[in-house]
Design a protein around this motif. Structure first.
Motif, PDB file in Angstrom:
ATOM      1  N   SER A 383       0.822  -1.206   0.000  1.00  0.00           N
ATOM      2  CA  SER A 383       0.000   0.000   0.000  1.00  0.00           C
ATOM      3  C   SER A 383       0.856   1.256   0.000  1.00  0.00           C
ATOM      4  O   SER A 383       0.599   2.208  -0.741  1.00  0.00           O
ATOM      5  N   ILE A 384       1.874   1.241   0.845  1.00  0.00           N
ATOM      6  CA  ILE A 384       2.783   2.390   0.928  1.00  0.00           C
ATOM      7  C   ILE A 384       3.499   2.605  -0.399  1.00  0.00           C
ATOM      8  O   ILE A 384       3.613   3.732  -0.895  1.00  0.00           O
ATOM      9  N   LEU A 385       3.968   1.501  -0.992  1.00  0.00           N
ATOM     10  CA  LEU A 385       4.653   1.572  -2.283  1.00  0.00           C
ATOM     11  C   LEU A 385       3.712   2.084  -3.367  1.00  0.00           C
ATOM     12  O   LEU A 385       4.077   2.950  -4.178  1.00  0.00           O
ATOM     13  N   CYS A 386       2.481   1.566  -3.357  1.00  0.00           N
ATOM     14  CA  CYS A 386       1.490   1.952  -4.363  1.00  0.00           C
ATOM     15  C   CYS A 386       1.178   3.449  -4.278  1.00  0.00           C
ATOM     16  O   CYS A 386       1.104   4.141  -5.289  1.00  0.00           O
ATOM     17  N   VAL A 387       1.000   3.938  -3.063  1.00  0.00           N
ATOM     18  CA  VAL A 387       0.704   5.357  -2.854  1.00  0.00           C
ATOM     19  C   VAL A 387       1.880   6.222  -3.291  1.00  0.00           C
ATOM     20  O   VAL A 387       1.712   7.263  -3.936  1.00  0.00           O
ATOM     21  N   ALA A 388       3.095   5.772  -2.945  1.00  0.00           N
ATOM     22  CA  ALA A 388       4.298   6.536  -3.315  1.00  0.00           C
ATOM     23  C   ALA A 388       4.423   6.653  -4.838  1.00  0.00           C
ATOM     24  O   ALA A 388       4.665   7.741  -5.380  1.00  0.00           O
ATOM     25  N   PHE A 389       4.255   5.524  -5.532  1.00  0.00           N
ATOM     26  CA  PHE A 389       4.305   5.541  -6.999  1.00  0.00           C
ATOM     27  C   PHE A 389       3.214   6.440  -7.577  1.00  0.00           C
ATOM     28  O   PHE A 389       3.442   7.190  -8.533  1.00  0.00           O
ATOM     29  N   ASN A 390       2.013   6.344  -7.001  1.00  0.00           N
ATOM     30  CA  ASN A 390       0.888   7.130  -7.492  1.00  0.00           C
ATOM     31  C   ASN A 390       1.167   8.625  -7.386  1.00  0.00           C
ATOM     32  O   ASN A 390       0.905   9.387  -8.318  1.00  0.00           O
ATOM     33  N   ILE A 391       1.702   9.043  -6.249  1.00  0.00           N
ATOM     34  CA  ILE A 391       2.017  10.463  -6.044  1.00  0.00           C
ATOM     35  C   ILE A 391       3.079  10.927  -7.039  1.00  0.00           C
ATOM     36  O   ILE A 391       2.959  11.995  -7.661  1.00  0.00           O
ATOM     37  N   ILE A 392       4.125  10.120  -7.194  1.00  0.00           N
ATOM     38  CA  ILE A 392       5.223  10.483  -8.101  1.00  0.00           C
ATOM     39  C   ILE A 392       4.722  10.654  -9.535  1.00  0.00           C
ATOM     40  O   ILE A 392       4.967  11.669 -10.197  1.00  0.00           O
ATOM     41  N   PHE A 393       4.002   9.633 -10.015  1.00  0.00           N
ATOM     42  CA  PHE A 393       3.513   9.689 -11.403  1.00  0.00           C
ATOM     43  C   PHE A 393       2.446  10.772 -11.584  1.00  0.00           C
ATOM     44  O   PHE A 393       2.382  11.409 -12.641  1.00  0.00           O
ATOM     45  N   ASN A 394       1.623  10.979 -10.566  1.00  0.00           N
ATOM     46  CA  ASN A 394       0.598  12.026 -10.660  1.00  0.00           C
ATOM     47  C   ASN A 394       1.225  13.402 -10.808  1.00  0.00           C
ATOM     48  O   ASN A 394       0.793  14.220 -11.625  1.00  0.00           O
ATOM     49  N   LEU A 395       2.231  13.686  -9.984  1.00  0.00           N
ATOM     50  CA  LEU A 395       2.882  14.988 -10.024  1.00  0.00           C
ATOM     51  C   LEU A 395       3.570  15.248 -11.362  1.00  0.00           C
ATOM     52  O   LEU A 395       3.650  16.386 -11.827  1.00  0.00           O
ATOM     53  N   ILE A 396       4.034  14.162 -11.975  1.00  0.00           N
ATOM     54  CA  ILE A 396       4.689  14.302 -13.285  1.00  0.00           C
ATOM     55  C   ILE A 396       3.652  14.455 -14.396  1.00  0.00           C
ATOM     56  O   ILE A 396       3.718  15.374 -15.217  1.00  0.00           O
ATOM     57  N   LEU A 397       2.665  13.545 -14.397  1.00  0.00           N
ATOM     58  CA  LEU A 397       1.721  13.471 -15.518  1.00  0.00           C
ATOM     59  C   LEU A 397       0.665  14.565 -15.508  1.00  0.00           C
ATOM     60  O   LEU A 397       0.129  14.916 -16.575  1.00  0.00           O
ATOM     61  N   ILE A 398       0.351  15.128 -14.340  1.00  0.00           N
ATOM     62  CA  ILE A 398      -0.671  16.187 -14.287  1.00  0.00           C
ATOM     63  C   ILE A 398      -0.217  17.429 -15.053  1.00  0.00           C
ATOM     64  O   ILE A 398      -1.037  18.182 -15.580  1.00  0.00           O
ATOM     65  N   LYS A 399       1.093  17.612 -15.157  1.00  0.00           N
ATOM     66  CA  LYS A 399       1.621  18.770 -15.869  1.00  0.00           C
ATOM     67  C   LYS A 399       1.343  18.678 -17.371  1.00  0.00           C
ATOM     68  O   LYS A 399       1.165  19.689 -18.042  1.00  0.00           O
ATOM     69  N   TYR A 400       1.322  17.444 -17.882  1.00  0.00           N
ATOM     70  CA  TYR A 400       1.198  17.260 -19.332  1.00  0.00           C
ATOM     71  C   TYR A 400      -0.216  16.841 -19.763  1.00  0.00           C
ATOM     72  O   TYR A 400      -0.663  17.212 -20.846  1.00  0.00           O
ATOM     73  N   LEU A 401      -0.894  16.051 -18.906  1.00  0.00           N
ATOM     74  CA  LEU A 401      -2.191  15.486 -19.304  1.00  0.00           C
ATOM     75  C   LEU A 401      -3.364  15.974 -18.466  1.00  0.00           C
ATOM     76  O   LEU A 401      -4.512  15.597 -18.724  1.00  0.00           O
ATOM     77  N   LYS A 402      -3.098  16.798 -17.447  1.00  0.00           N
ATOM     78  CA  LYS A 402      -4.150  17.298 -16.545  1.00  0.00           C
ATOM     79  C   LYS A 402      -4.859  16.123 -15.846  1.00  0.00           C
ATOM     80  O   LYS A 402      -4.229  15.201 -15.406  1.00  0.00           O
ATOM     81  N   ALA A 403      -6.191  16.137 -15.795  1.00  0.00           N
ATOM     82  CA  ALA A 403      -6.949  15.101 -15.076  1.00  0.00           C
ATOM     83  C   ALA A 403      -6.687  13.686 -15.622  1.00  0.00           C
ATOM     84  O   ALA A 403      -6.524  12.745 -14.844  1.00  0.00           O
ATOM     85  N   PRO A 404      -6.632  13.482 -16.954  1.00  0.00           N
ATOM     86  CA  PRO A 404      -6.319  12.140 -17.458  1.00  0.00           C
ATOM     87  C   PRO A 404      -4.962  11.626 -16.980  1.00  0.00           C
ATOM     88  O   PRO A 404      -4.771  10.416 -16.821  1.00  0.00           O
ATOM     89  N   GLY A 405      -4.022  12.537 -16.731  1.00  0.00           N
ATOM     90  CA  GLY A 405      -2.717  12.132 -16.220  1.00  0.00           C
ATOM     91  C   GLY A 405      -2.804  11.495 -14.848  1.00  0.00           C
ATOM     92  O   GLY A 405      -2.026  10.597 -14.505  1.00  0.00           O
ATOM     93  N   LEU A 406      -3.777  11.956 -14.029  1.00  0.00           N
ATOM     94  CA  LEU A 406      -3.983  11.364 -12.710  1.00  0.00           C
ATOM     95  C   LEU A 406      -4.482   9.928 -12.846  1.00  0.00           C
ATOM     96  O   LEU A 406      -4.094   9.054 -12.069  1.00  0.00           O
ATOM     97  N   ALA A 407      -5.350   9.690 -13.819  1.00  0.00           N
ATOM     98  CA  ALA A 407      -5.849   8.335 -14.067  1.00  0.00           C
ATOM     99  C   ALA A 407      -4.721   7.426 -14.543  1.00  0.00           C
ATOM    100  O   ALA A 407      -4.608   6.269 -14.112  1.00  0.00           O
ATOM    101  N   LEU A 408      -3.873   7.935 -15.422  1.00  0.00           N
ATOM    102  CA  LEU A 408      -2.746   7.149 -15.922  1.00  0.00           C
ATOM    103  C   LEU A 408      -1.768   6.841 -14.789  1.00  0.00           C
ATOM    104  O   LEU A 408      -1.235   5.727 -14.701  1.00  0.00           O
ATOM    105  N   GLY A 409      -1.528   7.817 -13.906  1.00  0.00           N
ATOM    106  CA  GLY A 409      -0.652   7.588 -12.764  1.00  0.00           C
ATOM    107  C   GLY A 409      -1.169   6.475 -11.864  1.00  0.00           C
ATOM    108  O   GLY A 409      -0.397   5.634 -11.379  1.00  0.00           O
ATOM    109  N   SER A 410      -2.479   6.434 -11.652  1.00  0.00           N
ATOM    110  CA  SER A 410      -3.090   5.378 -10.837  1.00  0.00           C
ATOM    111  C   SER A 410      -2.917   4.017 -11.494  1.00  0.00           C
ATOM    112  O   SER A 410      -2.653   3.017 -10.816  1.00  0.00           O
ATOM    113  N   SER A 411      -3.079   3.971 -12.808  1.00  0.00           N
ATOM    114  CA  SER A 411      -2.928   2.704 -13.529  1.00  0.00           C
ATOM    115  C   SER A 411      -1.499   2.180 -13.457  1.00  0.00           C
ATOM    116  O   SER A 411      -1.269   0.988 -13.230  1.00  0.00           O
ATOM    117  N   ILE A 412      -0.529   3.070 -13.634  1.00  0.00           N
ATOM    118  CA  ILE A 412       0.876   2.660 -13.572  1.00  0.00           C
ATOM    119  C   ILE A 412       1.219   2.155 -12.170  1.00  0.00           C
ATOM    120  O   ILE A 412       1.895   1.127 -12.011  1.00  0.00           O
TER     121      ILE A 412
END
Length: 508
Positions: A383-412
């Protein structure tokens, strides 16, 4: 095995009915409020209740109450088990009153924690709605105790149907809110939770439930339950915390982004709630028995069959949701104030969520295996690992894809979390028949790609006539193509289905 299949089928049917009504509820919300300030505020207020209490606290209560109740009943009898249940309910009432009072005074702080980007009118409306909805905390927790009691006694149909009175109440509240003001949304939500609880009570009494007044925090079973809740809370929190992170970041985006993310997320969890949750709910008792008897060989076989079955079911849905995201959203939601721009934004969110559907199914099955082996630490780390990855990818992808980037971060993050769990389970119990799992993934993916080509070919030609007709026909033919291909490719999970069909035909 027949009882497991029967229970799974009953729960699947009940869940399907409830999910369909849940979608209709969302259609009504979209029709009345679209994707704007009021819908953002209401979803945020409901999100606080859902993540903090329903998906975490209530699930933890259910997970710990069920085995302890069963143990008490077998060792000390029905009366002692009911006395334990009464104690749990009374403690919930006291704690929930305290939570509601504290929440009333610190509502704005709570809202800012869950929706950091809300300001002005959005913040004010969300605080206003949250103050009211928080008074349903105790009702929801008690409902899950009653739900657990019924499932212990194999009343899966009733617990599967319990969202129906809830969703009907929400629909009525949404329609009335246009006349009586947006506070009706919050009052209607509290009433919906209350009706859901009342719905279960007659069936509990039918199964010999009797409320016995008892209050003792020193009771050994209460202490046992309290100690067990914490690791399960952490272990089961990945999806909820990731959802919180997604929606918190979405609250910093322009108006409508949070609603689009919410609608896309609801479409995504329709699959996990309908198919994956049904499978894991029914198969978990079998995992537990095999874990308790230390039958690791049979456990591995059951795990392999479960993962392959999840892959077989979710792979075509994942691919289908990815390629048909826009028509799916347009057909379901584009009405009233839910316009074309909201459709495009939501469809992009759904497409990126679809990428992680199969991995989410893997994770849910694997977590149950760890619990059956009395290992709660590994799911906690996951759970901790999953949350950490989610935050990292969200912060990166939200800059380029906005809301869809958050969904992609969750999937990754879901994909990486599933790999982590698989790796650690292999270390714990040895080889997991990985070749069978890998071949199932490859074969279903190939079948899914061919299905996608067929679906797009038919949809694009019929779409000029009527989009709904094009969708229904193309998806139906795609399902047939996929079914034929998995049979031709001899996917492992199809063996049981073929044998069952042969048996049915032989009996005629």
């Amino acid at each position: 095995m027949s009882n497991v299949v029967k229970s799974a089928f009953i729960l699947f049917v009940a869940t399907m009915i409830s999910k369909v009504l849940g979608f209709f509820r969302d259609l009504v919300i979209g029709y009345v409020y679209g994707a704007g300030i009021v819908s953002d505020s209401y979803f945020a207020a409901l999100n606080i209740m859902t993540i903090a209490f329903v998906s975490l606290l209530c699930v933890a209560i259910q997970s710990t109450y069920m085995p302890i109740y069963t143990s008490v009943e077998s060792k000390e009898g029905k009366n002692k088990a009911l006395k334990f249940t009464g104690n749990v309910i009374n403690i919930i009432i006291i704690v929930s009153i305290f939570i509601s009072i504290v929440g009333w005074f610190y509502t704005e702080l709570i809202v800012k924690f869950f929706a950091a980007g809300f300001k002005g009118e959005r913040l004010a409306i969300t605080v206003q709605l949250t103050k009211i909805i928080l008074f349903s905390v105790g009702i929801v927790c008690i409902t899950y105790v009653l739900k657990s009691y019924l499932e212990i006694h194999d009343y899966f149909l009733i617990t599967g149907l319990m969202p129906i009175p809830y969703n009907l109440s929400i629909i009525i509240a949404v329609l009335l809110s246009g006349k009586y003001g947006i506070n009706m949304l919050a009052y209607g939500t509290v009433f919906a939770f209350f009706v859901q609880m009342i719905f279960l009570i007659p069936f509990c009494y039918k199964k010999k439930f009797k409320y016995k007044f008892n209050f003792s925090i020193k009771d050994k079973y209460i202490k046992q339950m309290g100690l067990a809740i914490l690791p399960i809370l952490v272990g089961a929190s990945a999806n909820q915390i990731n959802s919180l992170v997604d929606k918190n970041l979405a609250s910093t985006l322009p108006i409508g982004a949070l609603s689009s993310l919410g609608y896309g997320y609801k479409l995504n969890i329709f699959v996990t709630g309908l198919f994956i949750a049904t499978i894991t709910s029914v198969i978990y008792p079998l995992f537990s028995k095999l874990g308790n008897s230390n039958n690791i060989k049979k456990l591995k076989m059951t795990l392999c069959s479960s993962i392959n079955f999840v892959t077989l079911i979710t792979m075509p849905i994942s691919i289908g949701a990815f390629i048909l995201a826009e028509p799916i959203v347009r057909i379901l939601f584009e009405k009233g104030k839910f316009d074309a721009s909201a459709t495009i934004a939501t469809s992009h969110v759904l497409a990126y969520y679809a990428i992680g559907m199969v991995a989410t199914g893997f994770r849910e099955v694997l977590v149950r295996v760890f619990y059956s082996l009395k290992d709660t630490k590994t799911p906690m780390k996951n759970s901790i690992l999953c949350v950490a990855f989610n935050i990292i990818f969200n912060l990166i992808l939200i800059k380029y894809l906005k809301a869809p980037g958050l969904a992609l971060g969750s999937s990754i993050s879901a994909i990486l979390a599933a790999i982590f769990l698989m790796f650690n389970l292999r270390k714990k119990i040895g080889k997991l028949n990985g070749m069978s799992i890998l071949l199932t993934i490859i074969k279903t993916f190939i079948a899914g790609i061919v299905m996608a080509i067929a679906v797009l070919f038919i949809f694009n030609r019929l779409n000029v006539i009527n989009e709904l007709l094009a969708f229904v026909v193309s998806v139906s033919i795609g399902a047939i193509v996929y079914g034929v291909l998995v049979l031709v490719l001899r996917v492992d999970s199809t063996d049981y289905i073929i044998d069952m069909l042969k048996s049915k035909l032989a009996n005629r």
